[in-house]
Design a protein around this motif. Structure first.
Motif, mmCIF file in Angstrom:
data_model
loop_
_atom_site.group_PDB
_atom_site.id
_atom_site.type_symbol
_atom_site.label_atom_id
_atom_site.label_comp_id
_atom_site.label_asym_id
_atom_site.label_seq_id
_atom_site.Cartn_x
_atom_site.Cartn_y
_atom_site.Cartn_z
ATOM 1 N N LYS A 2 40.484 37.803 -41.999
ATOM 2 C CA LYS A 2 41.098 37.526 -40.541
ATOM 3 C C LYS A 2 42.627 38.204 -40.511
ATOM 4 C CE LYS A 2 38.942 35.893 -37.211
ATOM 5 N NZ LYS A 2 38.659 34.349 -36.954
ATOM 6 N N ARG A 18 47.472 42.888 -26.371
ATOM 7 C CA ARG A 18 46.299 41.970 -26.939
ATOM 8 C C ARG A 18 45.567 43.671 -27.630
ATOM 9 N NH1 ARG A 18 45.236 36.366 -28.937
ATOM 10 N NH2 ARG A 18 47.104 34.930 -27.976
ATOM 11 N N ALA A 19 44.841 43.776 -28.640
ATOM 12 C CA ALA A 19 44.292 44.528 -28.797
ATOM 13 C C ALA A 19 43.094 44.626 -30.177
ATOM 14 C CB ALA A 19 45.072 46.444 -29.203
ATOM 15 N N TYR A 20 41.737 45.009 -30.393
ATOM 16 C CA TYR A 20 41.780 44.119 -31.655
ATOM 17 C C TYR A 20 40.880 45.511 -31.794
ATOM 18 C CZ TYR A 20 41.713 40.060 -29.508
ATOM 19 O OH TYR A 20 42.044 38.188 -29.021
ATOM 20 N N ILE A 21 40.428 45.163 -33.201
ATOM 21 C CA ILE A 21 39.709 46.346 -34.291
ATOM 22 C C ILE A 21 39.194 45.857 -35.255
ATOM 23 C CG2 ILE A 21 41.563 48.147 -33.939
ATOM 24 C CD1 ILE A 21 42.491 47.070 -36.445
ATOM 25 N N HIS A 22 37.507 46.611 -35.050
ATOM 26 C CA HIS A 22 36.958 46.052 -36.577
ATOM 27 C C HIS A 22 35.912 44.798 -36.671
ATOM 28 C CE1 HIS A 22 35.256 46.902 -40.665
ATOM 29 N NE2 HIS A 22 35.353 45.737 -40.936
ATOM 30 N N ASN A 23 35.745 45.184 -35.076
ATOM 31 C CA ASN A 23 35.055 43.863 -34.409
ATOM 32 C C ASN A 23 35.581 42.522 -34.263
ATOM 33 O OD1 ASN A 23 32.399 45.411 -34.653
ATOM 34 N ND2 ASN A 23 31.954 44.694 -36.983
ATOM 35 N N GLU A 24 36.935 42.839 -33.862
ATOM 36 C CA GLU A 24 37.998 41.412 -34.073
ATOM 37 C C GLU A 24 38.352 40.942 -35.271
ATOM 38 O OE1 GLU A 24 37.365 39.561 -30.676
ATOM 39 O OE2 GLU A 24 36.735 41.438 -28.937
ATOM 40 N N SER A 26 39.900 42.480 -37.055
ATOM 41 C CA SER A 26 42.127 42.840 -37.338
ATOM 42 C C SER A 26 42.150 42.853 -35.199
ATOM 43 C CB SER A 26 42.367 43.930 -37.874
ATOM 44 O OG SER A 26 41.687 43.248 -38.989
ATOM 45 N N GLN A 27 43.442 41.717 -35.487
ATOM 46 C CA GLN A 27 44.316 42.243 -33.890
ATOM 47 C C GLN A 27 45.404 42.296 -33.998
ATOM 48 O OE1 GLN A 27 44.158 38.153 -31.443
ATOM 49 N NE2 GLN A 27 42.907 37.563 -33.538
#
Length: 95
Positions: A2, A18-24, A26-27
């Motif tokens: 993570k 906030r922004a999330y990538i790869h099924n949360e 990574s943020q």
């Protein structure tokens, strides 16, 4: 693993920015100052984040504060720029 990336600037509010990538897994989180950054770093550590990277605005001193806030138990790094770009960065960020 993570992963979180913190960016710092007076315009940011970690509750909204906030922004999330790869099924949360990574943020990216915007924080307004070091106090908020340390608070968020502790929260991220408690959530199981393994690595926190910091924007260049933190510098070495800010990175050390995040390391202290997380008790040196997770990886903390920070972005830097090459010396030949100092003038550009000073103009952009006023330092």
């Amino acid at each position: 693993m993570k992963f979180a990336y913190l960016i710092m600037g007076k315009i940011f509010d970690s509750n909204k920015d906030r922004a999330y990538i790869h099924n949360e897994i990574s943020q990216i989180i915007g924080v307004s100052d070091m106090e908020e950054a340390c608070k968020i770093a502790k929260e991220l550590q408690n959530e199981g984040v393994d690595c926190i990277e910091l924007c260049g605005g933190f510098g070495e001193e800010g990175a050390r504060k995040i390391i202290d806030a997380t008790e040196n138990k997770i990886a903390v790094g920070f972005a830097v720029h090459l010396e030949e770009q100092n003038d550009i960065y000073k103009k952009l960020f006023g330092r």
